[in-house]
Design a protein around this motif. Structure first.
Motif, short mmCIF file in Angstrom:
data_model
loop_
_atom_site.label_atom_id
_atom_site.label_comp_id
_atom_site.label_asym_id
_atom_site.label_seq_id
_atom_site.Cartn_x
_atom_site.Cartn_y
_atom_site.Cartn_z
N THR A 21 62.15 12.59 13.41
CA THR A 21 62.58 12.49 14.80
C THR A 21 64.08 12.24 14.85
O THR A 21 64.61 11.39 14.12
N ALA A 23 66.57 11.19 17.58
CA ALA A 23 66.48 10.69 18.95
C ALA A 23 67.13 9.33 19.09
O ALA A 23 67.59 8.73 18.11
N ASP A 36 58.05 7.98 19.05
CA ASP A 36 57.85 9.04 18.06
C ASP A 36 57.25 8.49 16.77
O ASP A 36 56.29 9.05 16.22
N GLY A 92 65.05 14.28 20.63
CA GLY A 92 64.89 13.60 21.90
C GLY A 92 66.25 13.43 22.54
O GLY A 92 67.00 14.38 22.69
N ASP A 123 62.74 18.35 22.73
CA ASP A 123 62.45 17.66 23.98
C ASP A 123 63.80 17.37 24.62
O ASP A 123 64.49 16.43 24.23
N ASP A 231 58.10 12.00 25.22
CA ASP A 231 58.39 11.79 23.80
C ASP A 231 57.09 11.90 22.98
O ASP A 231 57.06 12.52 21.91
#
Length: 284
Positions: A21, A23, A36, A92, A123, A231
């Motif tokens: 991830t 983010a 996440d 993210g 995302d 998320d």
């Protein structure tokens, strides 16, 4: 494929499937990398992390954030992928255009996203839960021109769709127009999530690959506690892709996972509580 117990887990002592991830950190623990990592872990994956920003937030909202230097973000990705290896990645909150540029460059360097690359779920966190714009105009341009074109699948909510494409989704026809516009930006698959489509009694998500529209319709869960839903959906999609699932099967799986998390959502603090993937622990 909507049963959220389907992802296989590694035997004790065996290395699990890995996912990354990229983010921001949520100090309230409801969204961002915390959501996440929680999703990856509860689905049996080992979570790797590249932190893009540290936020100052609680259940009432975001009070501020500190972005991480773009080279540090890229080095986190590079260091993890070249040593541990990952089978999928998701992005993210990317905070600004410099981080978006840096993330795009390092993902391209390492074969994440693009045609035939490691699956990349984008995302595009660019709107608050109230629909307010979170990214400056130049950062939105970087999303459109750099990151979305290398996405395996892009998963905006309706406020983010409006900011990215200029299309206000109000019904099924405009939802299809938005999916076409997102796909035209270069993503292999485009999702237009329907959770914010309050005119519908259900939560209709639309998936489009440039040729075929696929609809994923789940019941709308009556809860005010849905912090981190986007998320969690993106992370669950990435987790399924890491196991080699197709994008349609991965999204259907993720929809089931988020629906169960919304059914088990809990109040927290004085504001907006989180989606609760911990239901799986109590369910065994």
């Amino acid at each position: 494929m909507s049963d959220p117990t389907l992802l296989p887990t590694a035997a004790p002592g065996a290395t699990p499937v890995r996912a990354l991830t990229i983010a921001g950190s949520d100090s309230g623990g409801g969204a961002g990398i915390q959501a996440d990592m929680r999703t990856f872990a509860l689905l049996g994956l080992h979570a790797c992390v590249a932190v893009t920003a540290v936020t100052v937030q609680n259940t009432l909202g975001v009070n501020g954030f500190q972005a991480i230097d773009p080279p540090v973000v890229a080095d986190q990705v590079r260091t993890v992928v070249t040593d541990i290896g990952v089978s999928a990645a998701k992005t993210g909150m990317l905070a600004n255009s410099a981080i978006i540029t840096s993330v795009t460059q390092v993902c391209t360097e390492l074969g994440i996203g693009g045609d035939g690359g490691i699956p990349l779920v984008v995302d595009p966190v660019c709107a608050s839960m109230h629909g307010d714009q979170l990214l400056a105009t130049e950062a939105l341009d970087a999303l459109r021109q750099l990151l979305i074109p290398i996405a395996t699948v892009v998963t905006p909510n309706l406020d983010e769709v409006r900011l990215i494409t200029g299309i206000e989704v109000v019904d099924a026809a405009s939802q299809r127009d938005a999916a076409r516009a997102l796909r035209d930006l270069g993503a292999r698959w485009a999702v237009v999530k329907g959770g914010h489509l309050r005119t519908s009694s259900h939560s209709p998500d639309l998936l489009y690959d440039g040729e075929t529209f696929l609809e994923f319709d789940h019941e709308r869960i009556d809860t005010g506690h849905d912090h981190g839903a986007g998320d969690t959906l993106a992370a669950a999609t990435a987790a399924a892709l890491a196991h080699g699932w197709s994008v349609p099967d991965a999204l259907e799986f993720a929809k089931g996972w988020v629906t169960r998390g919304l059914q088990a959502a809990y109040p927290l603090g004085a504001g907006h509580g989180p989606v609760n993937p911990l239901w799986r622990v109590s369910a065994g």
